[in-house]
Design a protein around this motif. Sequence first.
Motif, short mmCIF file in Angstrom:
data_model
loop_
_atom_site.label_atom_id
_atom_site.label_comp_id
_atom_site.label_asym_id
_atom_site.label_seq_id
_atom_site.Cartn_x
_atom_site.Cartn_y
_atom_site.Cartn_z
N ILE A 188 1.19 -1.47 -0.19
CA ILE A 188 -0.14 -0.05 0.41
C ILE A 188 0.81 0.91 0.11
O ILE A 188 1.74 1.66 0.58
CB ILE A 188 -1.00 -0.37 1.14
CG1 ILE A 188 -1.85 -1.28 1.56
CG2 ILE A 188 -1.64 1.22 1.57
CD1 ILE A 188 -2.67 -1.48 2.30
N PRO A 205 -0.29 3.79 3.41
CA PRO A 205 -0.39 2.92 4.42
C PRO A 205 -1.28 3.59 6.07
O PRO A 205 -0.57 3.91 6.38
CB PRO A 205 0.90 1.41 4.69
CG PRO A 205 1.61 2.33 5.04
CD PRO A 205 1.23 3.66 3.62
N ILE A 206 -2.11 3.53 6.71
CA ILE A 206 -2.65 3.45 8.16
C ILE A 206 -2.93 2.39 8.38
O ILE A 206 -3.73 1.74 8.31
CB ILE A 206 -4.68 4.17 7.44
CG1 ILE A 206 -3.89 5.49 7.18
CG2 ILE A 206 -4.59 4.77 8.48
CD1 ILE A 206 -5.19 6.47 6.58
N ASN A 207 -2.03 3.11 9.84
CA ASN A 207 -2.42 0.84 11.00
C ASN A 207 -3.37 2.08 11.61
O ASN A 207 -3.96 2.67 11.68
CB ASN A 207 -1.06 1.65 12.05
CG ASN A 207 0.31 1.98 11.57
OD1 ASN A 207 0.58 1.44 10.58
ND2 ASN A 207 1.45 2.69 11.53
N PHE A 208 -4.06 0.10 11.74
CA PHE A 208 -4.84 -0.03 12.39
C PHE A 208 -4.63 0.09 14.28
O PHE A 208 -4.48 -1.19 14.49
CB PHE A 208 -5.83 -1.61 12.22
CG PHE A 208 -5.89 -1.34 10.43
CD1 PHE A 208 -5.56 -0.58 10.07
CD2 PHE A 208 -6.83 -2.60 10.18
CE1 PHE A 208 -5.97 -0.50 8.29
CE2 PHE A 208 -7.57 -2.67 9.15
CZ PHE A 208 -6.70 -1.66 8.13
N SER A 231 -1.04 -8.60 6.57
CA SER A 231 -1.03 -6.92 7.01
C SER A 231 0.92 -6.27 7.22
O SER A 231 1.00 -5.76 5.85
CB SER A 231 -1.10 -6.01 8.36
OG SER A 231 -0.04 -6.81 9.66
N VAL A 239 1.42 -2.54 6.94
CA VAL A 239 0.16 -1.62 7.22
C VAL A 239 0.37 -2.61 8.93
O VAL A 239 0.30 -3.43 9.34
CB VAL A 239 -1.74 -2.66 7.16
CG1 VAL A 239 -2.72 -1.84 8.55
CG2 VAL A 239 -1.94 -1.34 6.10
N ILE A 249 -8.10 -5.69 4.14
CA ILE A 249 -7.12 -4.72 4.10
C ILE A 249 -6.86 -3.01 3.82
O ILE A 249 -6.99 -1.94 3.98
CB ILE A 249 -5.87 -5.09 4.86
CG1 ILE A 249 -5.87 -5.89 5.86
CG2 ILE A 249 -4.33 -4.39 5.29
CD1 ILE A 249 -4.97 -7.33 6.21
N ARG A 250 -6.70 -3.24 2.51
CA ARG A 250 -6.89 -2.86 1.18
C ARG A 250 -8.06 -1.86 1.48
O ARG A 250 -7.88 -0.69 1.17
CB ARG A 250 -6.84 -3.62 -0.13
CG ARG A 250 -5.19 -3.71 -0.90
CD ARG A 250 -5.20 -3.90 -1.55
NE ARG A 250 -3.73 -4.55 -2.21
CZ ARG A 250 -3.86 -6.06 -2.40
NH1 ARG A 250 -4.88 -6.69 -2.07
NH2 ARG A 250 -3.11 -6.80 -2.51
N ASN A 271 -8.44 0.86 4.37
CA ASN A 271 -7.14 1.49 4.25
C ASN A 271 -7.46 2.74 3.44
O ASN A 271 -7.67 3.20 3.47
CB ASN A 271 -6.17 1.08 3.79
CG ASN A 271 -5.09 2.10 3.88
OD1 ASN A 271 -4.61 2.17 4.78
ND2 ASN A 271 -4.41 2.90 2.56
N GLY A 281 -6.11 6.70 2.89
CA GLY A 281 -5.21 5.97 2.78
C GLY A 281 -4.85 5.87 1.21
O GLY A 281 -5.95 4.42 1.25
N LEU A 301 -3.93 3.41 -1.76
CA LEU A 301 -3.24 2.37 -2.13
C LEU A 301 -1.67 2.45 -2.99
O LEU A 301 -1.32 2.09 -3.26
CB LEU A 301 -4.40 1.06 -2.80
CG LEU A 301 -5.82 1.33 -1.98
CD1 LEU A 301 -6.58 -0.33 -2.42
CD2 LEU A 301 -4.83 0.86 -0.56
#
Length: 760
Positions: free
Chosen positions: A389, A392-395, A421, A426, A504-505, A508, A513, A515
């Motif tokens: 990605i 990326p944006i962390n969860f 991830s 991510v 996940i994508r 995100n 965020g 991709l």
Amino acid sequence: MYKRPAKSRGYPSLPTVPYRAGATTLRSNMCQLQATIGAIYNYSITFAPKIDDSLTRLKKDIVKGCAEELNKIFGSYVHSGNNIYSLRKTVAAKVVSSVIEPKMKVKYEVTIVFGKEISLKRISGFTAEQNQEVEMVFNIYLKKVMEAQRLYSSSKSRFFDEDNVRGVAGTNLNSKTGYFISVSAIKEGLYLTIDTVVEFSRKESCLKEIKDMRAHGFNEKQIVDSFKGKRVSLRCAKGKTWRISNIMLNSNPINCLIQPDNIPLIKQWEEKYKVKVTDRSQPLLKAKRKGEVAFLIPEFCYVAGLEEESKKFGKGLNDLGTIGAAPHEKDKSIVGMFEKLAKGQALEQYGLMMLGQTRIPLQLLPKPQLRSGPGKVMSPEMLAKGVRIMNPINFKRWVMIYEGRNYNNAEQIFKTMVKASGALGVSVEEPEWVELEYINAKSLENSLNGYKESYQFVLVLLSDRYRQYRIVKRFLDIAKGVISQCVCADYKKVTNMTCVSNIIRQINAKLGGDLYTIELPPEIPKNTMFVGIDVCHIGRNSVVGFYSNAYTNLAQCYCETTVQGRGQEIVSLLTQFYANAIKTYYVQQKKYPEYIFVYRDGVGRSQRDQVLAKELPQLKEALQNMKKGYTPEITLVIVNKRVHQRFLLEMSTGVGNPEPGTVIDTLVTENGCENFYMISAEAKKGTIRPTHYYIAANERKEVNKLTIQKTSYAMAFMYYNTPWSLKVPAQIALADRKAYYVANIDGPSNKRLVATESFL
């Protein structure tokens, strides 16, 4: 004999046709026509006693009443309102109709005066009005030709054999196959277009449906609402279709009297359609067709136009030749009809001669370059394999809701997300777990009372997707304004790395965020705002979808919806949407866009002028209310994916679908305007349908037709829900997705989510 082409080496999971070395020609489903006459002649007509312009049905009946005399004067002719068109030039005349004026009891007199000559020698120089007139005349003649072949028109340019209606196995639908056949005046002259089509209708009559609903306890309002707006087919009237506006529950075929002679409806139908009414107390359907209001007997009516509903029964449609027909199969059917018309010389009696199927040189755009980060260029094929990605944006803070019976699946999807991830870049931290006995509106509300706005999103595991999805989305997205992700609680899916990676994508992208991003032609400035507009016509009302994003940050967007009258296509509430989109762009990009590129979908030829007259000024109005002196350049492109033109690649083994990036902008494009056809996606099955692009307005000198072609092809790759390119630019797909989403969950979008792709 055609041979089925082999599969290509394209994306691994999409079957497609190989491209043979030396394949340079496209075969179209269009045949050039040569006019054997010099002109079409227009005559104006007046009626005495005078008739109001709104009484079109009466005018048709009056002209029909003097058909014998008109045939002697004109030979073959076409009547439209206050005009008659003929292939023969004649002097002024007066004829008397057999139709009697109801008040004065006198016969109508029709006066005919020569109006103008429409020369057919230089069709490429026609105005839009001349195009419309010539197409109307020849398409009415074409209708007569098709009726001689026992193919009848149920709707515009669609012809079916009403004796060939058959049931679709395993469904409650009937189907009939036929042809779309139309004459059009385009850049290089007159062309005949032929395509195969299929239409679906209910197996049971409307009367049977009404009786079943009553037996199941439906009240009168529910019955009326379930039929309003639906299209019905009248098989005893050669398949003509009508649009239901109401159900007259207190009327029946006996007490409904037809004016002016007060004839009971039952008597009229039994004489006109040669049918026998078995239920004399049945209610009546009030319906419209071409502005004409009529009362229909539901015993002989069948709900039609169920193509969308038919998609649920994909496996049951395999026996229908036009559903998913391979290119060589469709081409064979089309060529067969061309040959049938040419052999019978059916068109020559109306001044047209067929010259043969049109072939077009192959034009192929280069595939766009995608970027997954600074200096990281990749080809579109890499999307199907999965890439890291770009933003990326962390969860970090999120919630997972699941039912007790799915405890193991909830734990498993979290483990799979952590495992997947790393390759995506991510970081997935452990969620706040919420276990419910059963997911419904009440349990969701109780469980999320203490929900903190600092949470990024809520992931919900669904045991019953069809029942629970709408409940979850209505509560989280509409009521709470919370980004949500619904996942089926299927063990195979929650443990599948590819499936979970896609989840996940998607999350995100919902969080803003990117991709990946795309390289557009250099003529498109980086400081560009793209807009997509579409209208979804399902449900009780039509829903407008509006989507905008920035060239440099495609996941940072503004998306909104509004509701308007059912069937209304032209949008009157765009000014505020444009203003909000520009303000959101400024907040996200710290500057105003210098260029605004708008894609407008779903508009036919007849409504283009309305878009320019009513929708484009709304953008201009929004700009005037921005900062002083702010005048960004604008490009408006009208996109239509519902076309009947087909283009097949000619190969040594037969024909196949053209490669994505194929452009058709010569020979068969429209007259007097900048337009083109493009194929930007691969066909999963069957024969690919091109998309038509009409450049309605373009204020940027550096941007020409080729630039718009390259930009539109590139944007077809920017829909983050799929690793393949689409038939249309992503902005249109996202506007359509947003409108469809709101229409299905039956509620307005929450203002807190207008700057997110929460509807993915």
